[in-house]
Design a protein around this motif. Structure first.
Motif, short mmCIF file in Angstrom:
data_model
loop_
_atom_site.label_atom_id
_atom_site.label_comp_id
_atom_site.label_asym_id
_atom_site.label_seq_id
_atom_site.Cartn_x
_atom_site.Cartn_y
_atom_site.Cartn_z
N ILE A 80 0.89 -1.17 0.00
CA ILE A 80 0.00 0.00 0.00
C ILE A 80 0.92 1.22 0.00
O ILE A 80 1.87 1.27 0.80
N GLU A 81 0.68 2.16 -0.90
CA GLU A 81 1.58 3.30 -1.03
C GLU A 81 0.86 4.60 -0.71
O GLU A 81 -0.32 4.79 -1.06
N LEU A 82 1.59 5.50 -0.06
CA LEU A 82 1.04 6.80 0.33
C LEU A 82 1.90 7.90 -0.29
O LEU A 82 3.13 7.87 -0.15
N PRO A 83 1.29 8.88 -0.99
CA PRO A 83 2.08 9.97 -1.56
C PRO A 83 2.64 10.88 -0.45
O PRO A 83 1.90 11.26 0.46
N LEU A 84 3.93 11.17 -0.56
CA LEU A 84 4.57 12.09 0.40
C LEU A 84 4.51 13.49 -0.20
O LEU A 84 5.32 13.83 -1.06
N VAL A 85 3.52 14.25 0.21
CA VAL A 85 3.34 15.59 -0.37
C VAL A 85 4.18 16.61 0.39
O VAL A 85 4.50 16.41 1.57
N ASP A 86 4.54 17.71 -0.31
CA ASP A 86 5.30 18.78 0.34
C ASP A 86 4.40 19.52 1.33
O ASP A 86 3.18 19.57 1.16
N GLY A 87 5.01 20.12 2.33
CA GLY A 87 4.27 20.98 3.25
C GLY A 87 3.67 20.21 4.42
O GLY A 87 3.60 18.99 4.41
N ALA A 88 3.24 21.00 5.39
CA ALA A 88 2.70 20.41 6.62
C ALA A 88 1.30 19.86 6.39
O ALA A 88 0.57 20.33 5.51
N VAL A 89 0.95 18.85 7.15
CA VAL A 89 -0.39 18.28 7.09
C VAL A 89 -0.86 17.99 8.52
O VAL A 89 -0.07 17.55 9.36
N GLY A 90 -2.11 18.30 8.77
CA GLY A 90 -2.71 17.95 10.06
C GLY A 90 -3.74 16.86 9.83
O GLY A 90 -4.60 17.00 8.96
N GLY A 91 -3.64 15.77 10.58
CA GLY A 91 -4.59 14.67 10.36
C GLY A 91 -4.97 14.01 11.67
O GLY A 91 -4.26 14.10 12.67
N THR A 92 -6.12 13.35 11.65
CA THR A 92 -6.53 12.58 12.83
C THR A 92 -7.53 11.50 12.43
O THR A 92 -8.20 11.61 11.40
#
Ligand SMILES: Cc1cc2nc3c(=O)[nH]c(=O)nc-3n(C[C@H](O)[C@H](O)[C@H](O)COP(=O)(O)OP(=O)(O)OC[C@H]3O[C@@H](n4cnc5c(N)ncnc54)[C@H](O)[C@@H]3O)c2cc1C
Length: 288
Positions: free
Chosen positions: A169-181
């Motif tokens: 399973i692959e997840l894109p590593l995007v630039d910039g900060a991300v907030g998730g929960t």
């Protein structure tokens, strides 16, 4: 327990061949935390069980490849919950993995098994949806990648084809900060599937995405194009109105023993509001 042959191939091609035996009714076995139960209660009938834990292409490892985080199919929840990059960049997935079952279950339960079992209540599904994951599968016709939003069909059914195995399973590593929960409600603490499960991801300059499960036949991904949820100063009333629109497709089962439809829908809204708030706070912390 029904009678079946147990195979433990070490080559991917052998595993694919075995999966096509038994009239394509052969079943992959990873951690077995779903499959063994379903073989025992005969909701799955098979003549061949193919243990995939010795196949190198599915090895339990988490690595960065270019602009993607690759999670090997056999990676267990314990390792996902504790992985530094996942905790920092994909917090919703780390949190989801951390609430699956118990310590014993998390030490065996794989990410691939969770999405292949395709329970509408699967805890990792909403997180994978908000992060735009892709499922990598190998089969008789080679390798293909399936966006996770095209993966889930309904309870127990995915777009995987006969003879295919999830390898990663692959997840894109995007630039910039991300907030998730990731948040969920259960009838009781511990060994229980979610009555509602929900994930949210917030990025600067991007629409807020949420995904929710256990309130319909499959988990759903929704995007707020209005900009209201992306605005950290928006009011609870405005956010609630947007969430009501985004959650319009939620259709909880009226016969479930876990919770009434009214309770699930009410909790979905509550969790949505909390998740947006938490994701904004985490985005601000990550960007500081
Ligand atoms: C007590 C208990 C508590 C639980 N609590 C939770 C919970 O809180 N949240 C939650 O989401 N789940 C929960 N589960 C369900 C389960 O633990 C998860 O779904 C788990 O991630 C399944 O992974 P596994 O490796 O055990 O899969 P398995 O049982 O080995 O397989 C599950 C399905 O996936 C298929 N499969 C496995 N690997 C592959 C592959 N590489 N390619 C193609 N098909 C494959 C199998 O054939 C089977 O159909 C719980 C289960 C138990 C028994």
């Amino acid at each position: 327990m029904q009678q079946f042959a147990y195979e433990r191939p070490t080559e991917l091609t052998d595993a694919i061949g075995l999966l096509l035996s038994d009239g394509a009714a052969a079943r992959p076995l990873a951690g077995g935390t779903d499959l063994i139960i379903r073989l025992r209660d005969r909701t799955i009938e098979t003549g061949v069980v193919v243990d995939v834990k010795r196949i190198p292409e599915l090895a339990p490892e988490i690595r960065v490849e270019g602009d993607r985080l690759v999670i090997g199919a056999n990676t267990v929840m314990t390792d996902i919950a504790g992985h530094d990059t996942i905790r920092r960049r994909f917090a919703a997935l780390a949190e989801a993995a951390l609430v699956v079952g118990s310590v014993q279950i998390r030490n065996r339960a794989t990410l691939a098994g969770n999405i292949c079992n395709a329970s509408p209540a699967a805890d990792t599904a909403p997180a994978l949806l908000v992060y735009g994951a892709e499922v990598v599968v190998a089969g008789p016709d080679g390798t293909r990648r399936i966006p996770i939003d095209d993966w889930f069909v309904r309870s127990g059914v995915t777009t995987i084809r006969p003879g295919e195995l999830v390898t990663a399973i692959e997840l894109p590593l995007v630039d910039g900060a991300v907030g998730g929960t990731h948040l969920r409600r259960t009838r009781r603490r511990g060994h229980d599937l979610a009555s509602v499960t929900l994930a949210c991801a917030v990025r600067a300059g991007a629409p807020v995405v949420l995904a929710y499960g256990s309130v319909g036949p499959r988990p759903w991904l929704v995007t707020d194009d209005s900009g209201t949820l992306a605005d950290p100063a928006s009011t609870v009333d405005d956010r609630g109105a947007v969430l009501d629109r985004l959650f319009a497709a939620a259709a909880p089962s009226p016969t479930s023993m876990r919770a009434s439809p009214a309770y699930r829908l009410a909790m979905l809204r509550v969790l949505g509001l909390r998740a947006v708030e938490t994701a904004h706070r985490r985005l601000a912390e990550a960007a500081a």
